[in-house]
Design an enzyme around this catalytic site. Sequence first.
Site, mmCIF file in Angstrom:
data_model
loop_
_atom_site.group_PDB
_atom_site.id
_atom_site.type_symbol
_atom_site.label_atom_id
_atom_site.label_comp_id
_atom_site.label_asym_id
_atom_site.label_seq_id
_atom_site.Cartn_x
_atom_site.Cartn_y
_atom_site.Cartn_z
ATOM 1 N N GLU A 51 0.865 -1.176 0.000
ATOM 2 C CA GLU A 51 0.000 0.000 0.000
ATOM 3 C C GLU A 51 0.899 1.221 0.000
ATOM 4 O O GLU A 51 1.741 1.377 0.878
ATOM 5 C CB GLU A 51 -0.872 0.032 1.256
ATOM 6 C CG GLU A 51 -2.225 -0.602 1.062
ATOM 7 C CD GLU A 51 -3.084 -0.446 2.302
ATOM 8 O OE1 GLU A 51 -3.041 0.626 2.932
ATOM 9 O OE2 GLU A 51 -3.769 -1.422 2.640
ATOM 10 N N GLU A 62 -6.477 9.849 9.726
ATOM 11 C CA GLU A 62 -5.169 9.342 10.158
ATOM 12 C C GLU A 62 -4.852 9.815 11.563
ATOM 13 O O GLU A 62 -5.158 10.931 11.950
ATOM 14 C CB GLU A 62 -4.059 9.839 9.224
ATOM 15 C CG GLU A 62 -4.311 9.659 7.738
ATOM 16 C CD GLU A 62 -4.502 8.217 7.304
ATOM 17 O OE1 GLU A 62 -4.133 7.298 8.063
ATOM 18 O OE2 GLU A 62 -5.034 8.010 6.201
#
Lengths: 283, 409
Positions: A51, A62
Amino acid sequence: MTTARIDARFAALRAEGRAAFIPYVMAGDPDYATSLTILKGLPGAGADLIELGFPFSDPMAEGPPIQRAALRALSKGMTLTKTLQMVAEFRETDQDTPIVLMGYANPLVTRGFATFARDAAAAGADGLIVVDIPPEEADPLADALEAQGLSLLLLSTPTSDDARLKVIQRRTSGFAYYVSVAGVTGVKEANAQAVAPAVERVRKASGLPVAVGFGIRTPERAAEIARVADGAVVGSALVDEVAEAVDMNEDVTLRVLSKVESLAKAVRSARLASAGTGNAARA
Amino acid sequence: MTPRNPAPTPNDYAAYPDASGRFGDYGGRYVPETLMPLVHELDAAYAAAKADEGFRAELAGYLKHYVGRPSPLYFAARLTAHFGGAKIYLKREELNHTGSHKINNCMGQILLAMRMGKTRIIAETGAGQHGVATATVCARFGLPCVVYMGAVDVERQKPNVFRMNLLGAEVRPVTAGSATLKDAMNEALRDWVTNVHDTYYLIGTAAGMHPYPAMVRDFQSVIGVEAREQIMEMEGRLPDAVVACVGGGSNAIGLFHPFLNDEGVRLYGVEAAGEGMDTERHAAAINGGRPGVLHGNMTYLLQDQEGQITEAHSISAGLDYPGIGPEHAWLHDVGRATYLTATDLESLEAFKLCAELEGILPAIESAHALARLGDVAKEVGKDGIVVLNLSGRGDKDVATVAAHLGMQI
């Protein structure tokens, strides 16, 4: 619609009877050259799929580690264009390891979905995860990616009920990504016991291999997840290695790749307890 | 982009958003999957509340007895004489409890949150006005309140931080990113995604994911509904123009919305031009940005060529945001509303003018609207009527104003 590379990789893993180890790294963190060296070293260190994050100024899902990674990359001038260039450079030496790009909507909106899909396919990317594009907003992007043979991976989460899982999987290909905690990346810890039944639900709804991410930091936890899922994603723990190595003036590539090795080893040693179920669901 | 809605016929501007939360191409629900079920739950709960006479009556009761509504519509004789154009009326939202229009929305949303069984409230704030209003209603109804505020804003709005603390709210300074309003909003979203089971996110402006832009607009529309009735009573006709400052745009859309279908009423929003539109230091999303996706909606944004969000700059912390509500983006595109700009310096001049001529200290946010008032009054002309939304009071800004005038207080 799905990419050959992702399908081939999961078929090979099924044959081996084990789960995938999927590291997440931020493109351009701490700088382009180091990041490219890390990327090229990931398959050798045990990454089955990769990824690759592309940075965004306002990453709302995040936790602090990946927020800081994005800022490090942006401060060195990293862009979506350069992220695709990095994928192309990676493909010069690796034709088999799938790369899934991960980020936020606005850089893609800016580029235009069709242009992005064409460029990403040309660079050799295989799939895309966009944190702030849920199924309700996914059609224009999914259509653009599909036209270029790229996978869109819509996330499943602990708050997705069976009805939503069906909606999510309608526009998902490649593999299914289960976000194991309700929260941001790198803060809460995944619980393998709670994850197992969720993975089953996602498998049933999607008929795809299921990778689990958000909340896996250690080899032990990665191994636990690898026993119940088809893949384990580790991100924040790796970008933390970048941050620490930079702070301590150590070799960033070495630190990240040795962490990847230990995580990959743990995943490889874990037996995929539910492989049979997974295969049945896919059949 | 292909328009998702057909071009509006002249009399249905007020019919938006559509079921997917779109105003033309703008709006939508660009949120992580974890939040999506909550967004649907909120949408359904709000629709039910909106249709419930009991809910509307309860809200109206609190607005009357706690907030102090209706706010007056005041004929500003000296400003009118000063500009020498249209008759100028000020909608006195600064007289509301807590000193701005923000409480209208907070009261509506807190009643909704309690109706939904939520037990914890979070909010973001820039200048602190929305934070204070949120802390106020949380104190009134006994709910714990966490307010996210950029560390830079915490520093420049200390009195409001103290006010929130006095009201029992916890203010969490946000150091991520540029440490201003957009980062506070990111952090509030991170909190929400982490505490989905019990937490209600009380957004302060008419932006974010559907249903917030429509819901906040509805709660703020009391401004325009009252102004419409009041001007009919005082002048026997509708105004020729209405003016309001625009950051996220909640006070402006609250004033505009009840006039959307009155085509004779010109709508003017005023964005913050900061140090000037010829510099990069401004906060004018429509005049200086382009469409993109942030904080759950597609709208005009300040951003670089690669789609990274750039920092907004304004003397007014309440306008210091790189985006704008999606309904404004759409009203701009279809030409129903006009978006002007005012610089920091122009707004400071307007602040002083309003204080000296009318005895009213306007919020520095509202002073941006006042800065374009003369132009609008002249354009409308002597026989015309202009209504300006005085969205907040300026007591909070005296230190900022003093600093810019080179004075110490």
